[in-house]
Design an enzyme around this catalytic site. Structure first.
Site, PDB file in Angstrom:
ATOM      1  N   TRP A  36      21.961 -16.800  20.237  1.00 13.38           N
ATOM      2  CA  TRP A  36      23.471 -17.241  20.437  1.00 13.38           C
ATOM      3  C   TRP A  36      23.549 -18.538  21.100  1.00 13.38           C
ATOM      4  O   TRP A  36      22.494 -18.989  21.523  1.00 13.38           O
ATOM      5  CB  TRP A  36      24.059 -15.923  21.419  1.00 13.38           C
ATOM      6  CG  TRP A  36      25.488 -16.054  20.927  1.00 13.38           C
ATOM      7  CD1 TRP A  36      26.639 -16.493  21.814  1.00 13.38           C
ATOM      8  CD2 TRP A  36      26.106 -15.160  20.095  1.00 13.38           C
ATOM      9  NE1 TRP A  36      27.726 -15.881  21.289  1.00 13.38           N
ATOM     10  CE2 TRP A  36      27.380 -15.389  19.762  1.00 13.38           C
ATOM     11  CE3 TRP A  36      25.520 -14.618  18.831  1.00 13.38           C
ATOM     12  CZ2 TRP A  36      28.334 -14.743  19.117  1.00 13.38           C
ATOM     13  CZ3 TRP A  36      26.284 -14.081  17.912  1.00 13.38           C
ATOM     14  CH2 TRP A  36      27.846 -14.209  17.889  1.00 13.38           C
ATOM     15  N   ASP A  76      30.903 -24.984  23.924  1.00 12.12           N
ATOM     16  CA  ASP A  76      32.436 -24.743  23.892  1.00 12.12           C
ATOM     17  C   ASP A  76      32.837 -23.454  23.694  1.00 12.12           C
ATOM     18  O   ASP A  76      31.954 -22.354  23.471  1.00 12.12           O
ATOM     19  CB  ASP A  76      32.865 -25.892  22.607  1.00 12.12           C
ATOM     20  CG  ASP A  76      33.060 -25.106  21.340  1.00 12.12           C
ATOM     21  OD1 ASP A  76      32.022 -24.659  20.924  1.00 12.12           O
ATOM     22  OD2 ASP A  76      33.988 -25.197  20.504  1.00 12.12           O
ATOM     23  N   GLU A 119      31.850 -21.595  20.757  1.00 11.56           N
ATOM     24  CA  GLU A 119      30.577 -21.159  20.619  1.00 11.56           C
ATOM     25  C   GLU A 119      29.934 -22.101  19.566  1.00 11.56           C
ATOM     26  O   GLU A 119      29.042 -21.542  18.986  1.00 11.56           O
ATOM     27  CB  GLU A 119      30.170 -19.674  20.510  1.00 11.56           C
ATOM     28  CG  GLU A 119      30.876 -18.993  21.504  1.00 11.56           C
ATOM     29  CD  GLU A 119      30.829 -17.554  21.595  1.00 11.56           C
ATOM     30  OE1 GLU A 119      30.968 -16.980  20.326  1.00 11.56           O
ATOM     31  OE2 GLU A 119      30.252 -16.978  22.349  1.00 11.56           O
TER      32      GLU A 119
END
Ligand SMILES: *[C@@H]1O[C@H](CO)[C@@H](O)[C@H](O)[C@H]1NC(C)=O
Length: 491
Positions: free
Chosen positions: A187, A241, A244
């Site tokens: 992620w 940000d 993502e």
């Protein structure tokens, strides 16, 4: 003689001059043309970009289309009725305190274009719990139980076992529901807007008069201080940000929300008798503030150098505003000019805006940023509602502070395609009607879905799409309608 020779020699270069527009300022002409020949045939400029986002076929200087905003002058009927609002509140609260563990689910949708949304995202959760407090009376019994459940969830996540080298758990983006462990898949990390946003929500609860003194000292202050102490050291660090996707240490969204958290934190620390911490937080707020001005380009507030026009700025104007310094007040020149520039940019971005405007549907739909490709790049419910909230807030702000500066009104006039009356009450009514216009275009696309709000609106068909029942969509729509009610109650 020399002079006319030079003028002749300059003739072809003058055209190039009209096409000398930076990537982020280009108005897309691609609706009409998609290659150099077809682009130049319709009188637009052609200039491919290598490392930057932006249209290759764009309008020459002075020929850019203006905002497609359709202004409808009525505040007589609310865009969403109170029963429609109640239905949305129901779906919104269904996503809060899920499985009774204090978590907020981003969306109860396990199969979106971005994968499973059945997680607690730090950012979405914190923004949701602020919205919950704005729309729920403190006398409602669920107010206290829900906020205490969330507080305990936050304390638990702050104590979670770190699983990624060099990533403090306080800036992990998302957590498993219900066990609260850090999400361990690949992620975008870290996401440093979480601690400030959580602190804003928890300080709001601590100041509500509802929690016991003991709960404030033993639980709330502990959670708030843990998050704000992270901000003191980490506010200027690299982060993903809020969408993502990209990384930087200089996003407007992160800066403006962290600054607000620090201002609120300083005042709260003082009420807790911790003057030293209060002073540290004030100093940090000032340091963050000193980095905000560089986001002003002269015509709009940019989210970041490489991601300039971004709906995140609208969400930041609402969530990051603090009346103590009134920076980016909703009627300021900066906000008004940003509204004009972004409305114009999103108008040309989506076929659905062009079609709606041709059909005289009020308002405009806003997305994340021009050039977005996630799920094909669409308007978003939450950024559109954030624009409406700015306009409703601008209406109330005008009632409080009088007629806005002429340069701000002139930007609003361009962005909203309206002529303002000269008195404060009339200007406020006009701004509120513009807010209603935005909500009416939104309603045109969500109104047949039984009160359900999803993440996006298809750029061509205008149907809702992507994550179903996105909690953040409800939060922004309910906040906009709440801001409308605040204006109407006083007008
Ligand atoms: C909107 O309607 C009100 C009430 O009829 C009127 O006073 C006002 O001038 C109108 N505003 C605009 C911008 O047309």
């Amino acid at each position: 003689m020399k002079f006319s020779f030079a003028a002749l020699a300059f003739a072809p270069i003058a055209l190039a001059g009209d096409c000398a527009i930076s990537a982020s300022d280009r108005a897309d002409c691609g609706e009409l043309a998609s290659n150099q020949d077809s682009c130049e045939a319709v009188g637009c400029c052609w200039s491919p970009l290598e490392n930057e986002d932006g249209p290759w076929c764009f309008y020459s200087k002075g020929n850019e289309p203006g905002s497609c905003f359709v202004f409808q002058n009525s505040t007589d009927t609310a865009p969403f009725s109170s029963s429609e609002i109640d239905t949305m509140k129901g779906y919104f609260t269904d996503n809060i305190n899920v499985e009774q563990v204090g978590a907020v689910v981003a969306a109860p949708d396990h199969d979106t274009p971005g994968g499973n949304y059945y997680y607690h995202w730090m950012r979405d959760g914190a923004l949701t719990m602020r919205a919950f407090q704005v729309i729920t009376p403190t006398s409602d019994p669920s107010y206290k139980t829900t906020m205490e459940s969330y507080t305990n969830w936050v304390l638990g996540r702050q104590a979670a076992t770190p699983v990624h080298d060099g990533v403090d758990v306080r800036v992990e983006p998302k957590f498993e529901i219900p066990d609260g462990t850090v999400f361990d898949g690949a992620w975008c990390r870290p996401q440093n807007d979480g601690p400030g946003l959580r602190a804003i929500s928890l300080i709001t609860y601590a100041n509500s008069g509802v929690p016991s003194k003991d709960f404030v000292t033993s639980s709330l202050w502990k959670a708030i201080k843990a998050d704000l102490d992270w901000v003191v050291g980490g506010w200027d660090s690299n982060t993903c940000d809020l969408w993502e996707e990209v990384q930087s240490s200089d996003f407007f969204w992160n800066r403006v929300t962290m600054k607000k958290a620090m201002i609120m934190g300083a005042a709260f620390a003082a009420t807790m008798g911790d003057d030293e911490t209060a002073s540290t937080y004030s100093t940090t707020a000032a340091s963050i503030d000193s980095k905000l001005d560089s986001h002003w380009t002269g015509t709009f507030v940019a989210e970041e150098t490489n991601r300039q026009k971004d709906g995140a700025v609208f969400v930041g104007f609402n969530n990051g505003f603090d009346s103590s310094d009134a920076k980016y007040a909703p009627t300021s020149f900066e906000v008004a000019s940003t509204v004009n520039v972004f409305n114009t940019a999103f108008c040309s971005e989506y076929a659905i805006n062009t079609a709606d405007t041709a059909a005289s549907v009020p308002g405009v739909l806003i997305g994340r940023y021009p050039g977005d490709t996630y799920a094909n790049g669409n308007p978003w419910v939450l950024t559109t509602a954030a624009l409406a909230q700015i306009l409703y807030r601008a209406a109330s702000y005008t009632l409080d502070n009088g007629v806005p500066e002429a340069d701000a009104l002139s930007e609003f006039a361009k962005g909203l395609n309206v002529e303002f009356p000269s008195d404060a009450a009339g200007i406020a009514q006009t701004l509120a009607a513009a807010g209603d216009s935005v909500m009416l275009r939104l309603k045109e696309h969500v109104g047949d879905d039984g009160g359900h709000l999803d993440e996006q609106i298809d750029r061509d068909s205008g149907e809702q799409m992507s994550a179903k029942d996105l909690t953040w969509s409800y939060a922004e729509v309910l906040l906009a309608m709440n801001a409308r009610e605040e204006y109407i109650a006083r007008a």
